[in-house]
Design an enzyme around this catalytic site. Structure first.
Site, mmCIF file in Angstrom:
data_model
loop_
_atom_site.group_PDB
_atom_site.id
_atom_site.type_symbol
_atom_site.label_atom_id
_atom_site.label_comp_id
_atom_site.label_asym_id
_atom_site.label_seq_id
_atom_site.Cartn_x
_atom_site.Cartn_y
_atom_site.Cartn_z
ATOM 1 N N ARG A 151 74.916 9.115 27.070
ATOM 2 C CA ARG A 151 75.672 7.710 27.527
ATOM 3 C C ARG A 151 74.148 7.055 28.846
ATOM 4 O O ARG A 151 73.406 7.957 28.440
ATOM 5 C CB ARG A 151 76.412 8.029 29.268
ATOM 6 C CG ARG A 151 78.062 8.226 28.802
ATOM 7 C CD ARG A 151 78.685 8.615 29.938
ATOM 8 N NE ARG A 151 80.151 9.179 29.307
ATOM 9 C CZ ARG A 151 80.634 10.749 29.590
ATOM 10 N NH1 ARG A 151 79.550 11.079 29.804
ATOM 11 N NH2 ARG A 151 81.945 10.990 29.157
ATOM 12 N N LYS A 175 79.669 11.521 33.476
ATOM 13 C CA LYS A 175 81.276 11.850 34.516
ATOM 14 C C LYS A 175 81.285 12.522 36.117
ATOM 15 O O LYS A 175 81.389 13.470 35.771
ATOM 16 C CB LYS A 175 82.100 10.875 33.882
ATOM 17 C CG LYS A 175 82.006 9.373 33.198
ATOM 18 C CD LYS A 175 82.624 8.875 32.192
ATOM 19 C CE LYS A 175 82.608 7.724 32.237
ATOM 20 N NZ LYS A 175 83.995 7.133 31.423
ATOM 21 N N HIS A 250 75.784 2.795 23.499
ATOM 22 C CA HIS A 250 76.978 3.404 22.993
ATOM 23 C C HIS A 250 77.561 3.509 21.508
ATOM 24 O O HIS A 250 78.247 3.755 21.397
ATOM 25 C CB HIS A 250 78.057 2.858 24.364
ATOM 26 C CG HIS A 250 78.368 3.882 24.443
ATOM 27 N ND1 HIS A 250 78.408 4.570 25.813
ATOM 28 C CD2 HIS A 250 80.201 4.104 24.602
ATOM 29 C CE1 HIS A 250 79.192 4.876 26.138
ATOM 30 N NE2 HIS A 250 80.301 5.287 25.970
ATOM 31 N N ARG A 253 76.367 6.930 20.411
ATOM 32 C CA ARG A 253 76.930 7.748 21.262
ATOM 33 C C ARG A 253 78.124 7.588 19.955
ATOM 34 O O ARG A 253 78.560 8.766 19.539
ATOM 35 C CB ARG A 253 77.365 7.697 22.282
ATOM 36 C CG ARG A 253 78.697 8.709 23.382
ATOM 37 C CD ARG A 253 78.988 7.779 24.134
ATOM 38 N NE ARG A 253 79.245 8.864 25.390
ATOM 39 C CZ ARG A 253 79.255 10.390 25.906
ATOM 40 N NH1 ARG A 253 78.828 11.238 25.427
ATOM 41 N NH2 ARG A 253 80.848 10.253 26.032
ATOM 42 N N HIS A 276 83.693 14.574 27.305
ATOM 43 C CA HIS A 276 84.993 14.092 28.079
ATOM 44 C C HIS A 276 85.843 15.002 28.433
ATOM 45 O O HIS A 276 85.959 15.665 27.893
ATOM 46 C CB HIS A 276 85.618 13.483 27.046
ATOM 47 C CG HIS A 276 85.101 12.421 25.541
ATOM 48 N ND1 HIS A 276 85.100 12.144 23.872
ATOM 49 C CD2 HIS A 276 84.410 11.571 25.853
ATOM 50 C CE1 HIS A 276 84.997 11.243 24.121
ATOM 51 N NE2 HIS A 276 83.784 11.051 24.668
ATOM 52 N N TYR A 285 87.748 9.242 17.500
ATOM 53 C CA TYR A 285 86.585 9.401 17.049
ATOM 54 C C TYR A 285 87.087 9.894 15.183
ATOM 55 O O TYR A 285 86.590 9.730 14.200
ATOM 56 C CB TYR A 285 85.180 10.136 16.771
ATOM 57 C CG TYR A 285 84.529 9.169 18.306
ATOM 58 C CD1 TYR A 285 83.435 8.548 17.847
ATOM 59 C CD2 TYR A 285 85.100 9.764 19.366
ATOM 60 C CE1 TYR A 285 83.472 7.243 18.860
ATOM 61 C CE2 TYR A 285 84.565 9.501 20.002
ATOM 62 C CZ TYR A 285 83.766 8.738 20.221
ATOM 63 O OH TYR A 285 82.819 7.753 21.321
#
Length: 305
Positions: A151, A175, A250, A253, A276, A285
């Site tokens: 990210r 995150k 992004h 990514r 994730h 994806y």
């Protein structure tokens, strides 16, 4: 009618709880706080106390947001904040029953992520003038994005000690400050070595303060680069390469994830590499990789002509 001090304190206490116990990212905490204060203001206008809210009030509020043309994704975020808030309120014995339990999520339309073709990526990389310190830095930055699927916020906070070029790995903090180890490709390693050997020392000379900078990527003024600065760099090379200007970092990514899955990587490994929390986030994806396989088959199969 404004929010009462009691209501404001309840929201602040909940956000503090999330910060200490759930270890959520600053962006998520800010979003939750904004959403809950918005709800508190709506309650004030409707003369409803936060502790007296029932599921009917919550449905009316969500209908109000929908009428204001908020997207399904934003509605789900508000709902997530409300669910967490009232679950916490019940745990703290501020309410007897949780009014959010009966609510269901608005269905969000599936928006497949934007990816880049191999040709697009090559055009982007080749548009860097590596004979200059800035161009060499930017090539290393773009190679790093493509090699790691990081990210942009993770790249902006990246420190030298997180990059192990000898072993070909990088430690990324995603995150909620969750750490993961991501391997680096040989091409990215070589460009990072070139950048660290000549470009970065040159850029550091621009800072006359004598400060020690631990950030991996350095600006033209010799300072750390922010996420916004890195986005602008990416955007400038899209223009230089004649690519779609609406693409964001992004997209690299998304491309990284799609190519891993298209190459046969296990879904859970890709989930780990991307950082994730939920496997369902990674599963989107798989649709992209299948679409790419279909396109390749259509282009190559004799019956498709």
């Amino acid at each position: 009618m404004g929010i009462s001090k009691v209501q404001s304190n309840q929201v602040e206490q909940f956000i503090e709880y999330l910060h200490k116990v759930r270890n959520l990212s600053e962006n998520t905490l800010r979003s939750y706080q904004t959403d809950l204060l918005s709800f508190a203001q709506w309650c004030s206008r409707e003369n409803v106390d936060l502790t007296q809210v029932d599921h009917k009030n919550l449905r009316l509020y969500l209908a109000y947001l929908k009428q204001a043309q908020y997207s399904a994704k934003t509605l789900n975020r508000h709902l997530s904040a409300l669910r967490g808030f009232y679950k916490w309120m019940q745990r703290e014995k501020l309410i007897a029953t949780d009014p959010a339990l009966a609510l269901s999520n608005p269905r969000a339309p599936r928006n497949l992520p934007h990816t880049m073709t191999d040709s697009d990526v090559n055009k982007l990389l080749e548009s860097c003038d590596v004979s200059t310190a800035v161009g060499l830095r930017d090539r290393a930055f773009l190679e790093f994005l493509y090699a790691t699927g990081a990210r942009i916020s993770e790249v902006a906070t990246l420190r030298l000690e997180q990059v192990d070029l000898q072993n070909g790995t990088v430690r990324l903090f995603g995150k909620g400050s969750k750490e993961r180890i991501v391997p680096l490709y040989e091409s990215a390693i070589e460009w990072l070595k070139k950048y660290l050997r000549s470009s970065r020392p040159t850029l550091l000379l621009k800072d006359k303060t004598g400060r020690v900078h631990s950030a991996l990527f350095i600006s033209v003024r010799g300072n750390n680069m922010s996420a916004d600065s890195l986005r602008k760099v990416f955007s400038s090379y899209l223009t230089a390469a004649g690519l779609d200007s609406s693409l964001s970092p992004h997209a690299m990514r998304h491309t990284y994830a799609t190519e891993l899955l298209g190459g046969g990587a296990d879904l859970r490994i890709v989930q780990e590499l991307l950082g994730h929390e939920s496997l369902s986030t990674t599963q989107v994806y798989t649709h992209l990789s299948v679409d790419r396989l279909k396109e390749a088959a259509k282009a190559a199969h004799p019956r498709s002509k």
